[in-house]
Structures are given as structure tokens and as C-alpha cells.
Motif scaffolding. Structure first.
Motif, mmCIF file in Angstrom:
data_model
loop_
_atom_site.group_PDB
_atom_site.id
_atom_site.type_symbol
_atom_site.label_atom_id
_atom_site.label_comp_id
_atom_site.label_asym_id
_atom_site.label_seq_id
_atom_site.Cartn_x
_atom_site.Cartn_y
_atom_site.Cartn_z
ATOM 1 N N GLU A 1 55.859 31.122 42.131
ATOM 2 C CA GLU A 1 57.038 31.319 41.263
ATOM 3 C C GLU A 1 56.889 32.653 40.550
ATOM 4 O O GLU A 1 57.171 32.775 39.358
ATOM 5 N N HIS B 1 50.572 28.487 33.437
ATOM 6 C CA HIS B 1 50.642 27.617 32.256
ATOM 7 C C HIS B 1 49.258 27.140 31.838
ATOM 8 O O HIS B 1 48.974 27.042 30.636
ATOM 9 N N HIS C 1 62.635 21.268 41.976
ATOM 10 C CA HIS C 1 62.355 21.454 40.551
ATOM 11 C C HIS C 1 63.568 20.977 39.756
ATOM 12 O O HIS C 1 64.690 21.380 40.036
ATOM 13 N N GLU D 1 54.864 18.672 34.965
ATOM 14 C CA GLU D 1 54.212 19.980 35.075
ATOM 15 C C GLU D 1 53.336 20.242 33.850
ATOM 16 O O GLU D 1 53.714 19.919 32.724
ATOM 17 N N HIS E 1 51.652 25.079 41.280
ATOM 18 C CA HIS E 1 52.412 26.325 41.150
ATOM 19 C C HIS E 1 51.393 27.441 40.978
ATOM 20 O O HIS E 1 50.612 27.430 40.017
ATOM 21 N N HIS F 1 59.563 19.502 33.701
ATOM 22 C CA HIS F 1 58.903 19.891 32.452
ATOM 23 C C HIS F 1 59.015 18.687 31.523
ATOM 24 O O HIS F 1 60.127 18.218 31.271
HETATM 25 FE FE FE Z 1 58.340 24.743 36.050
#
Ligand code: FE
Ligand code: FE
Ligand code: ZN
Length: 287
Positions: free
Chosen positions: A258, A182, A71, A145, A213, A109
Motif C-alpha cells: 500500500e 503501523h 479493504h 488491522e 500489509h 480498521h
Molecule cells: Fe488499512
């Protein structure tokens, strides 16, 4: 096959060996890590002897290195000109570090426009990624992402991701990382995950998804918040997350947890991975 793991640590002395040992302790068969603290630029030199030691350890313990993810740090923001030069340089060195480690995927991101607006923000991201892929000719892919749309975050829907991908010359080096928390917070209904995948397929193409994720969410659908919750304890729920994890169209894509530490001290990943493999929720936090 199910490839399941979590975020794990990495340090300057033990490096990837430390990450692998942590993943083994959770009975994971893949993992994700940061090559240094996500909020600063201190980075150690990669020690090849530690990487080799880690590779042996992975082979002995059934961890699939070709599914391992790095990441990128949060301080990278390609969407705003004020951070551009720093971000391009730092992202370039992150890609180089991934190549040296032999990692194939770097999750990023996309960035926050911080006031310049969506169109200019997306153009900045495209420009930044084009520079990064000119600087680094390795074969590590960048995975954009899916974001919750908190503040001025970009990449909050599939159209924005598609615009970025279309603008980048070397876009065979771009993929996507879905994040269930998200998506939920961003207004994609995980109750109807097959519809979400249909929409993704229509706009971007499922072949671009290289990582998922898996997080539950503390917030309601479409609230643009982004706070992760433990599997089965949030507004998405255990069964919906299982549907994502075992979805036929995402088979062989690594699934990475996560979720938050319990009471901020204990990693939940061993229990969460066990529940996922058993396909059965148990209330391990309150037991
Ligand atoms: Fe992330
Ligand atoms: Fe994520
Ligand atoms: Zn998040």
C-alpha cells in the motif's frame, strides 16, 4: 509460497475484471481492493458475469483468488456510539458484497474512540462486531488491522486486538492483518521482527494472521504517525521488509503493498514486486 500483490482499483463497470488486469500488469499473484470509494457510501451492484470473467482471467494468469483481500471503507467506525448504527449497517453490506464476490477476507480498521476512552471504545467495537456477525451469516472473515495509534485509534497494540477478539462471540470469523508501517509507528521494532511475532503468538496466536500489509514508513519508530513510504525508502528499510515478507512463519500469507504513488501519478507496484522477488533493492524512483 510467496503471495504478493498490491492495492488495485475496482470500478462499477468493469468491477473485478479491472482489478485483475491491474494486478496482472504488476506481475502480482494476489491483490487487495475497495468495493467502492473508501471515503463514501456509493456502492454499485456486483455483476456476477464480471466476477466470472475475472475468475477466468485470474486462472489464466496465475492469480490466487483465495488470497485476495477487500479493504473496508475508512468511514466505518465501530468504536464510537455516534457512528454505530451506520457503521454496523454498512459493514454488514460490505461483508455481503464480499460473499457475493467470493472474497474470504475483509480488512477493517478497528476504529477510533474519539474521546470516550479506550475501554468504552473497545466495548463499542465488540458490540458492533457482534451485531455484524448476527446480521451476516456468510463465511467472509473480518481481519482487524494493527494500527499506528494516531489520534484515538484503537487496535494500536496486540493487547487491544486480543481484547476485541475475546469479546466477540463468533470470533472464529475474526483474524488479524499486520501492517508493517503501523507496527513501526506503533512501537513494534521491525528490526527484531521475530520477537514481534513471538509476542503476537503469545498474546493472540500466529494462526490469526491472514494478511500482511507491507509498507515502509516515512516516520520514526514509535511516533504514532502512519504515513506509508515506498519499499526501501523509509525508516524500516528494504532488508527488514524482506525479513517480514519471507518469514517462514508467515509463509502462504498474502503480502499486500500500500505504498504511495510516485509523484502522485505512477504506481510503484511493478518495480516493488520485482525487487521483492529478486530480493534486491534498486533505486527505481531516482533512476
Ligand atoms: Fe488499512
Ligand atoms: Fe494497511
Ligand atoms: Zn496506514
Amino acid at each position: 509460497m510467496l503471495y504478493i500483490g498490491s492495492h488495485v482499483s475496482f470500478d462499477k463497470n468493469e468491477q473485478l475484471v479491472k482489478s485483475v488486469k491491474e494486478a496482472i500488469s504488476y506481475n502480482a499473484n494476489t491483490f487487495m481492493f475497495y468495493t467502492g470509494a473508501p471515503q463514501n457510501t456509493n456502492r454499485c451492484n456486483i455483476l456476477d458475469e464480471k466476477t466470472l470473467e475475472a475468475l477466468t482471467l485470474m486462472k489464466e494468469n496465475g492469480i490466487y483468488f483465495d488470497k485476495v483481500i477487500v479493504h473496508a471503507p475508512y468511514i466505518i467506525n465501530l468504536a464510537n456510539r455516534n457512528n454505530m448504527e451506520f457503521s454496523v449497517n454498512f459493514l454488514t453490506t460490505e461483508l455481503e458484497r464480499c460473499s457475493q464476490l467470493g472474497v474470504k477476507y475483509l480488512v477493517l480498521h478497528p476504529g477510533s474512540h474519539v474521546g470516550v476512552g479506550v475501554d468504552e471504545g473497545l466495548n463499542n467495537i465488540i458490540d458492533g462486531l457482534n451485531q455484524v456477525f448476527t446480521n451476516d451469516k456468510g463465511n467472509c472473515m473480518i481481519l482487524l488491522e494493527t494500527m499506528a495509534g494516531k489520534g484515538t485509534e484503537l487496535g494500536r497494540n496486540f493487547d487491544e486486538l486480543k481484547r476485541i477478539i475475546d469479546g466477540v462471540k463468533d470470533n472464529n470469523r475474526l483474524g488479524v492483518c499486520l501492517d508493517t508501517c503501523h507496527l513501526n509507528d506503533g512501537g513494534y521494532d521491525i528490526n527484531k521482527f521475530d520477537d514481534v511475532l513471538d509476542e503476537f503468538d503469545k498474546i493472540i496466536g500466529l494462526n490469526k494472521i491472514k494478511c500482511v500489509h507491507v509498507n515502509d514508513s516515512k516516520n520514526l519508530f514509535n511516533t504514532h504517525k502512519d504515513r506509508h513510504e515506498n519499499i526501501g525508502y523509509g525508516t524500516i528499510g528494504f532488508d527488514n521488509l524482506l525479513n517480514v515478507i519471507y518469514n517462514k512463519r508467515l509463509e502462504d500469507i498474502p503480502k499486500i503493498l500500500e505504498t504511495p504513488y510516485i509523484n502522485k501519478i505512477k504506481a510503484p507496484y511493478k518495480e516493488e514486486i520485482e525487487m521483492i522477488r529478486d530480493k534486491k533493492f534498486r533505486d527505481f524512483i531516482n533512476l
